[in-house]
Write an enzyme that holds these catalytic residues in place. Sequence first.
Site, PDB file in Angstrom:
ATOM      1  CG  ASP A 194      39.885  42.202   4.336  1.00 37.78           C
ATOM      2  OD1 ASP A 194      39.060  43.003   3.881  1.00 37.78           O
ATOM      3  OD2 ASP A 194      41.114  42.431   4.352  1.00 37.78           O
TER       4      ASP A 194
ATOM      5  CD  GLU B  57      39.148  33.523   9.714  1.00 36.46           C
ATOM      6  OE1 GLU B  57      39.534  34.173  10.715  1.00 36.46           O
ATOM      7  OE2 GLU B  57      39.842  33.385   8.701  1.00 36.46           O
ATOM      8  CG  ASP B  58      40.255  37.249  12.874  1.00 33.73           C
ATOM      9  OD1 ASP B  58      40.025  36.723  11.752  1.00 33.73           O
ATOM     10  OD2 ASP B  58      41.363  37.762  13.141  1.00 33.73           O
TER      11      ASP B  58
ATOM     12  NE  ARG C 106      47.372  38.231  17.904  1.00 33.97           N
ATOM     13  CZ  ARG C 106      47.019  37.975  16.644  1.00 33.97           C
ATOM     14  NH1 ARG C 106      45.755  37.996  16.303  1.00 33.97           N
ATOM     15  NH2 ARG C 106      47.932  37.699  15.731  1.00 33.97           N
TER      16      ARG C 106
ATOM     17  CG  PHE D 178      43.809  47.317   9.749  1.00 32.19           C
ATOM     18  CD1 PHE D 178      43.916  46.315   8.794  1.00 32.19           C
ATOM     19  CD2 PHE D 178      44.357  47.089  11.011  1.00 32.19           C
ATOM     20  CE1 PHE D 178      44.549  45.120   9.084  1.00 32.19           C
ATOM     21  CE2 PHE D 178      45.004  45.903  11.315  1.00 32.19           C
ATOM     22  CZ  PHE D 178      45.098  44.916  10.342  1.00 32.19           C
TER      23      PHE D 178
HETATM   24  P1  IMP Z   1      41.007  37.546   3.987  1.00 32.74           P
HETATM   25  O1  IMP Z   1      41.651  36.310   3.446  1.00 32.74           O
HETATM   26  O2  IMP Z   1      41.365  38.765   3.199  1.00 32.74           O
HETATM   27  O3  IMP Z   1      39.501  37.418   4.163  1.00 32.74           O
HETATM   28  O4  IMP Z   1      41.706  37.833   5.362  1.00 32.74           O
HETATM   29  C1  IMP Z   1      41.285  37.398   6.569  1.00 32.74           C
HETATM   30  C2  IMP Z   1      42.382  37.670   7.573  1.00 32.74           C
HETATM   31  O5  IMP Z   1      43.040  38.956   7.368  1.00 32.74           O
HETATM   32  C3  IMP Z   1      41.782  37.753   8.946  1.00 32.74           C
HETATM   33  O6  IMP Z   1      41.699  36.473   9.552  1.00 32.74           O
HETATM   34  C4  IMP Z   1      42.727  38.701   9.656  1.00 32.74           C
HETATM   35  O7  IMP Z   1      43.819  37.989  10.182  1.00 32.74           O
HETATM   36  C5  IMP Z   1      43.233  39.635   8.581  1.00 32.74           C
HETATM   37  N1  IMP Z   1      42.484  40.918   8.563  1.00 32.74           N
HETATM   38  C6  IMP Z   1      41.698  41.387   7.579  1.00 32.74           C
HETATM   39  N2  IMP Z   1      41.175  42.589   7.893  1.00 32.74           N
HETATM   40  C7  IMP Z   1      41.646  42.875   9.134  1.00 32.74           C
HETATM   41  C8  IMP Z   1      41.457  43.997  10.026  1.00 32.74           C
HETATM   42  O8  IMP Z   1      40.736  44.974   9.769  1.00 32.74           O
HETATM   43  N3  IMP Z   1      42.123  43.922  11.212  1.00 32.74           N
HETATM   44  C9  IMP Z   1      42.901  42.865  11.567  1.00 32.74           C
HETATM   45  N4  IMP Z   1      43.103  41.810  10.767  1.00 32.74           N
HETATM   46  C10 IMP Z   1      42.488  41.814   9.557  1.00 32.74           C
END
Ligand code: IMP
Length: 184
Positions: A102, A98-99, A164, A151
């Site tokens: 959050d 995963e990147d 990206r 962010f």
């Molecule tokens: P989660 O389900 O809230 O954990 O969201 C994960 C996804 O939200 C990541 O794979 C990203 O695509 C996006 N995301 C969450 N925070 C950021 C950020 O700070 N920058 C860019 N994308 C984010």
Amino acid sequence: MHPDGERVLLEEEEIRKRVRELGEQIAGDYAGKELLAVGILKGAMIFLADLVRFISVPVFFDFMAVSSYGKSTGPSGAVRILKDLERDIEGCHVLVVEDIVDTGLTLSYLVGNLQSRRPASLKVCTLLDKPARRRVDVVVDYRGFVVPDRFVVGYGLDYNECYRNLPYVMVLRPAVYKGGNLNV
Ligand code: IMP
């Protein structure tokens, strides 16, 4: 730095060093095994590409794309699979790449979904972890960096599909997304 950035959070060299450490750690943990790296599109693409070059055991790739809804409206936020794996993972050693984690909702859904396909093992590797906004508990086995509740973009991460390709990770200036529907 890109003019839309407030500050560089992670320099290119710092990322490279940490990605190498993670790759070597993963290679050690999977010694004697084959690994199936499942990249979560599109954000993890660059991280995955760099990471696998530091993993010395045999690595196969597959990809999934998901979209999340209702991140700001509660933990019921559903996740929809836009692209599924091409192969059956039963009996495979799967590493989800995963990147960023959050709220944890995306990962929590993915882990549940992949676990039901009966892999031999399932672990998670994320480049970035933003624990301040976690809504569900998720186990992260390999983590590159813990980041503050801001962010961030670059090195695969986007805002509106932009940034990206930046080789570093930067905090996006709030003015860029002001007026947008970004939940930060
Ligand atoms: P989660 O389900 O809230 O954990 O969201 C994960 C996804 O939200 C990541 O794979 C990203 O695509 C996006 N995301 C969450 N925070 C950021 C950020 O700070 N920058 C860019 N994308 C984010």
